[in-house]
Every structure is written in structure tokens, then in C-alpha cells.
Design a protein around this motif. Structure first.
Motif, mmCIF file in Angstrom:
data_model
loop_
_atom_site.group_PDB
_atom_site.id
_atom_site.type_symbol
_atom_site.label_atom_id
_atom_site.label_comp_id
_atom_site.label_asym_id
_atom_site.label_seq_id
_atom_site.Cartn_x
_atom_site.Cartn_y
_atom_site.Cartn_z
ATOM 1 N N UNK A 1 0.997 -1.019 -0.016
ATOM 2 C CA UNK A 1 -0.287 0.163 0.008
ATOM 3 C C UNK A 1 0.989 1.062 -0.262
ATOM 4 N N UNK A 2 0.651 2.003 -0.947
ATOM 5 C CA UNK A 2 1.498 2.812 -0.818
ATOM 6 C C UNK A 2 0.476 4.442 -1.110
ATOM 7 N N UNK A 3 1.321 5.691 -0.217
ATOM 8 C CA UNK A 3 0.668 7.225 -0.717
ATOM 9 C C UNK A 3 1.923 7.914 -0.816
ATOM 10 N N UNK B 1 -4.553 6.066 -3.255
ATOM 11 C CA UNK B 1 -3.239 4.831 -2.720
ATOM 12 C C UNK B 1 -2.829 4.067 -4.178
ATOM 13 N N UNK B 2 -1.905 4.377 -3.557
ATOM 14 C CA UNK B 2 -1.209 2.737 -4.668
ATOM 15 C C UNK B 2 -1.426 1.079 -3.279
ATOM 16 N N UNK B 3 -2.418 -0.070 -4.369
ATOM 17 C CA UNK B 3 -2.945 -0.825 -3.538
ATOM 18 C C UNK B 3 -2.597 -2.156 -4.615
ATOM 19 N N UNK B 4 -1.453 -2.421 -4.578
ATOM 20 C CA UNK B 4 -0.527 -4.093 -5.282
ATOM 21 C C UNK B 4 -0.263 -5.254 -4.662
ATOM 22 N N UNK C 1 10.495 18.377 -9.020
ATOM 23 C CA UNK C 1 11.211 18.114 -7.219
ATOM 24 C C UNK C 1 10.612 16.862 -7.279
ATOM 25 N N UNK C 2 10.494 15.184 -7.397
ATOM 26 C CA UNK C 2 10.446 14.382 -7.334
ATOM 27 C C UNK C 2 9.266 13.963 -6.938
ATOM 28 N N UNK C 3 9.487 13.247 -5.583
ATOM 29 C CA UNK C 3 8.354 12.832 -5.084
ATOM 30 C C UNK C 3 8.598 11.868 -3.418
ATOM 31 N N UNK C 4 7.610 11.885 -2.468
ATOM 32 C CA UNK C 4 8.115 11.044 -1.563
ATOM 33 C C UNK C 4 6.866 9.907 -1.290
ATOM 34 N N UNK C 5 7.509 9.286 -0.969
ATOM 35 C CA UNK C 5 6.223 7.831 -1.476
ATOM 36 C C UNK C 5 6.400 7.060 0.249
ATOM 37 N N UNK C 6 5.130 6.894 0.549
ATOM 38 C CA UNK C 6 4.880 6.577 2.204
ATOM 39 C C UNK C 6 4.350 4.557 2.300
ATOM 40 N N UNK C 7 5.166 3.955 1.763
ATOM 41 C CA UNK C 7 4.442 2.646 1.798
ATOM 42 C C UNK C 7 4.793 1.351 3.025
ATOM 43 N N UNK D 1 -5.981 8.811 5.996
ATOM 44 C CA UNK D 1 -5.519 8.456 7.598
ATOM 45 C C UNK D 1 -3.741 7.362 7.338
ATOM 46 N N UNK D 2 -4.316 6.672 6.124
ATOM 47 C CA UNK D 2 -2.791 5.588 6.107
ATOM 48 C C UNK D 2 -1.834 7.451 6.651
ATOM 49 N N UNK D 3 -1.689 8.118 5.907
ATOM 50 C CA UNK D 3 -0.880 8.976 6.336
ATOM 51 C C UNK D 3 -0.704 9.422 7.365
#
Length: 260
Positions: A23-25, A47-50, A64-70, A105-107
């Protein structure tokens, strides 16, 4: 469970698979990834749900890229939940979901679980985690739109739980302990308790603590003594919770009593 946070700018992931559920945000920026021949963009508020063993890649599409929380959830963990919901298996039915509330909520949950300085109670952390995963699975797997549980807590079961909460105001109550006391799993208990009371166990316990705190303050106890007596970590947490509930601080509440 595995939790990670990373900042990417020019790095691109080659096609790969995972052994578990991912799960990624992203908290800022955007990632694009290819999944089963279709391109998806992971933006803030989605949300990325794989599922396990699903091939995908990924790269930044923002300057500027991205910040991923997994968050990675083991297959056995999801299989146990599936069994509780009377499902043979559970798989996400979309690799990308636009869901502002759930992504926020995930973050919040991710930061809570990865912040070593945070002193949240076990009941609060477990409640957030269990509620998030339950809601995620109910919305974005094969059980989406179905009634996941027709069972309800009996009046006796509710009384058992409430008695424990009254008796353990200043204890670090565990979600699993409450659930086990009436023969339910954490997922079953959380859903059924909230259905019966309209509140999560943590929210209910917090309100109990504040109600007992008011009585202690009326009785002349100091704010700091009251905070520890009813189970708050420190006076700061107590003050914030008290003001959020009653729109006044404990000290202001006591002064008003004296003035009146």
C-alpha cells in the motif's frame, strides 16, 4: 509488517514484483507506474494498492520528485483476515484508488508507527491500524459493497468490555485483550464494538477517562495528579484532550468552579 518512507527525484524502478501486499501513498509530488499494460499516477490523496506477484515499475513525473510512504502486509496476515470475513482469499481489485480520506488516514497512521518519539497508547495505535486495514479491504477487495459481518455484540458482551474499560482507566489496554475476553478477533471486535456504541474502543476509553477526570477536578485533585490517575501519559496530552472535549482547560475548569 514493513514500513518505509523515501524521497525520489530521478531514480526509476525497473519492472519488479513483491511477495506481499503493498500500500503506497505520496505526500508530495507524483509517481507514474505501469501495471498490467496500463499507466497509473499515484498523486496525493490516492492510494497504490498492489497484490503480491503483480509486475509494475515506477518513476517520478514531477520536477521535484516525490515522497512515498509504503506499508507492506504479509500474505499470511491478509489470509487470516480473509478467514475471519469468511472469504477464501482477498485481493485488491484496483491498483490505484482515489480516496482522499483513506489516504490521509494512512499517512497519519504511517507517521504514528514510524515516529519513535510518539507515545500513543497500544489501544490507540492498534485501533487506527485495524480500522484502516478493515476499511481498505472492505472498499477495494472482492468484499467491497458486501456486508462483512451480520454479527452483533450481545448486551452481556458489551457490559464485559465496558467493565474492563472502567476498571483499567490508568492501564495500557490492549485491543487483543479486549477482543479475547469475549472470544473475538481484533477485526471482529472493532467492527462490532463500533457498530454497538458508535465509537471505537479507544475513543470510548478516552471519554471515560475525561469524565472521571472532571469528577476528580471537582473533588479538588490537581490537574497533573488527575492526568496520571485516569491514564494519560502526561499533563500535555491530558490538557489537549480535555479542551477538545469540554472547550476549556482543566485549570480553567477548576477556576470556574471556585468562582461559581
Amino acid at each position: 509488517m514493513e514500513l518505509s518512507r523515501a524521497h525520489f527525484k530521478s531514480f526509476a524502478f525497473e519492472k519488479h514484483v513483491h511477495l506481499d501486499y503493498h500500500i503506497g501513498v505520496v505526500s508530495y509530488g507524483a509517481q507514474q507506474y505501469l501495471h498490467k499494460g496500463q499507466h497509473y499516477q499515484l498523486l496525493p490523496n490516492s492510494l497504490s494498492t498492489l497484490n503480491p506477484d503483480e509486475s509494475h515499475n515506477g518513476h517520478s513525473i514531477a520536477p521535484n520528485g516525490y515522497c512515498a510512504h509504503v506499508m507492506s502486509l504479509p500474505v499470511d496476515f491478509i489470509n487470516n483476515i480473509a478467514a475471519e470475513l469468511n472469504q477464501k482469499s482477498l485481493f485488491f481489485n484496483t491498483p490505484n484508488a482515489e480516496d482522499r480520506l483513506l489516504s490521509q488516514q494512512f499517512l497519519h497512521l504511517h507517521r504514528l508507527l514510524t515516529d519513535k518519539q510518539h507515545c500513543a497508547s497500544s489501544l490507540y495505535t492498534e485501533t487506527l491500524l485495524t480500522a484502516f486495514i478493515t476499511e481498505l479491504l472492505c472498499r477495494y477487495t472482492s468484499i467491497a459493497g458486501e456486508t462483512t459481518s451480520k454479527q452483533k455484540l450481545s448486551l452481556t458482551q458489551i457490559d464485559i468490555i465496558k467493565q474492563q474499560l472502567h476498571e483499567q482507566l490508568n492501564s495500557n489496554v490492549e485491543l487483543a485483550t479486549l477482543a479475547n475476553s469475549i472470544g473475538l478477533s481484533k477485526f471482529q471486535f472493532l467492527r462490532q464494538f463500533k457498530s454497538a456504541t458508535g465509537m471505537t474502543p479507544h475513543a470510548y476509553l478516552t471519554r471515560l477517562r475525561l469524565e472521571y477526570a472532571k469528577k476528580a477536578l471537582i473533588g479538588g485533585n490537581t490537574a497533573i495528579d488527575t492526568a496520571y490517575r485516569v491514564g494519560f501519559f502526561d499533563q500535555s496530552h491530558f490538557n489537549k484532550a480535555f479542551k477538545r472535549a469540554f472547550l476549556t482547560t482543566p485549570a480553567q475548569f477548576q477556576r470556574k468552579l471556585i468562582e461559581d
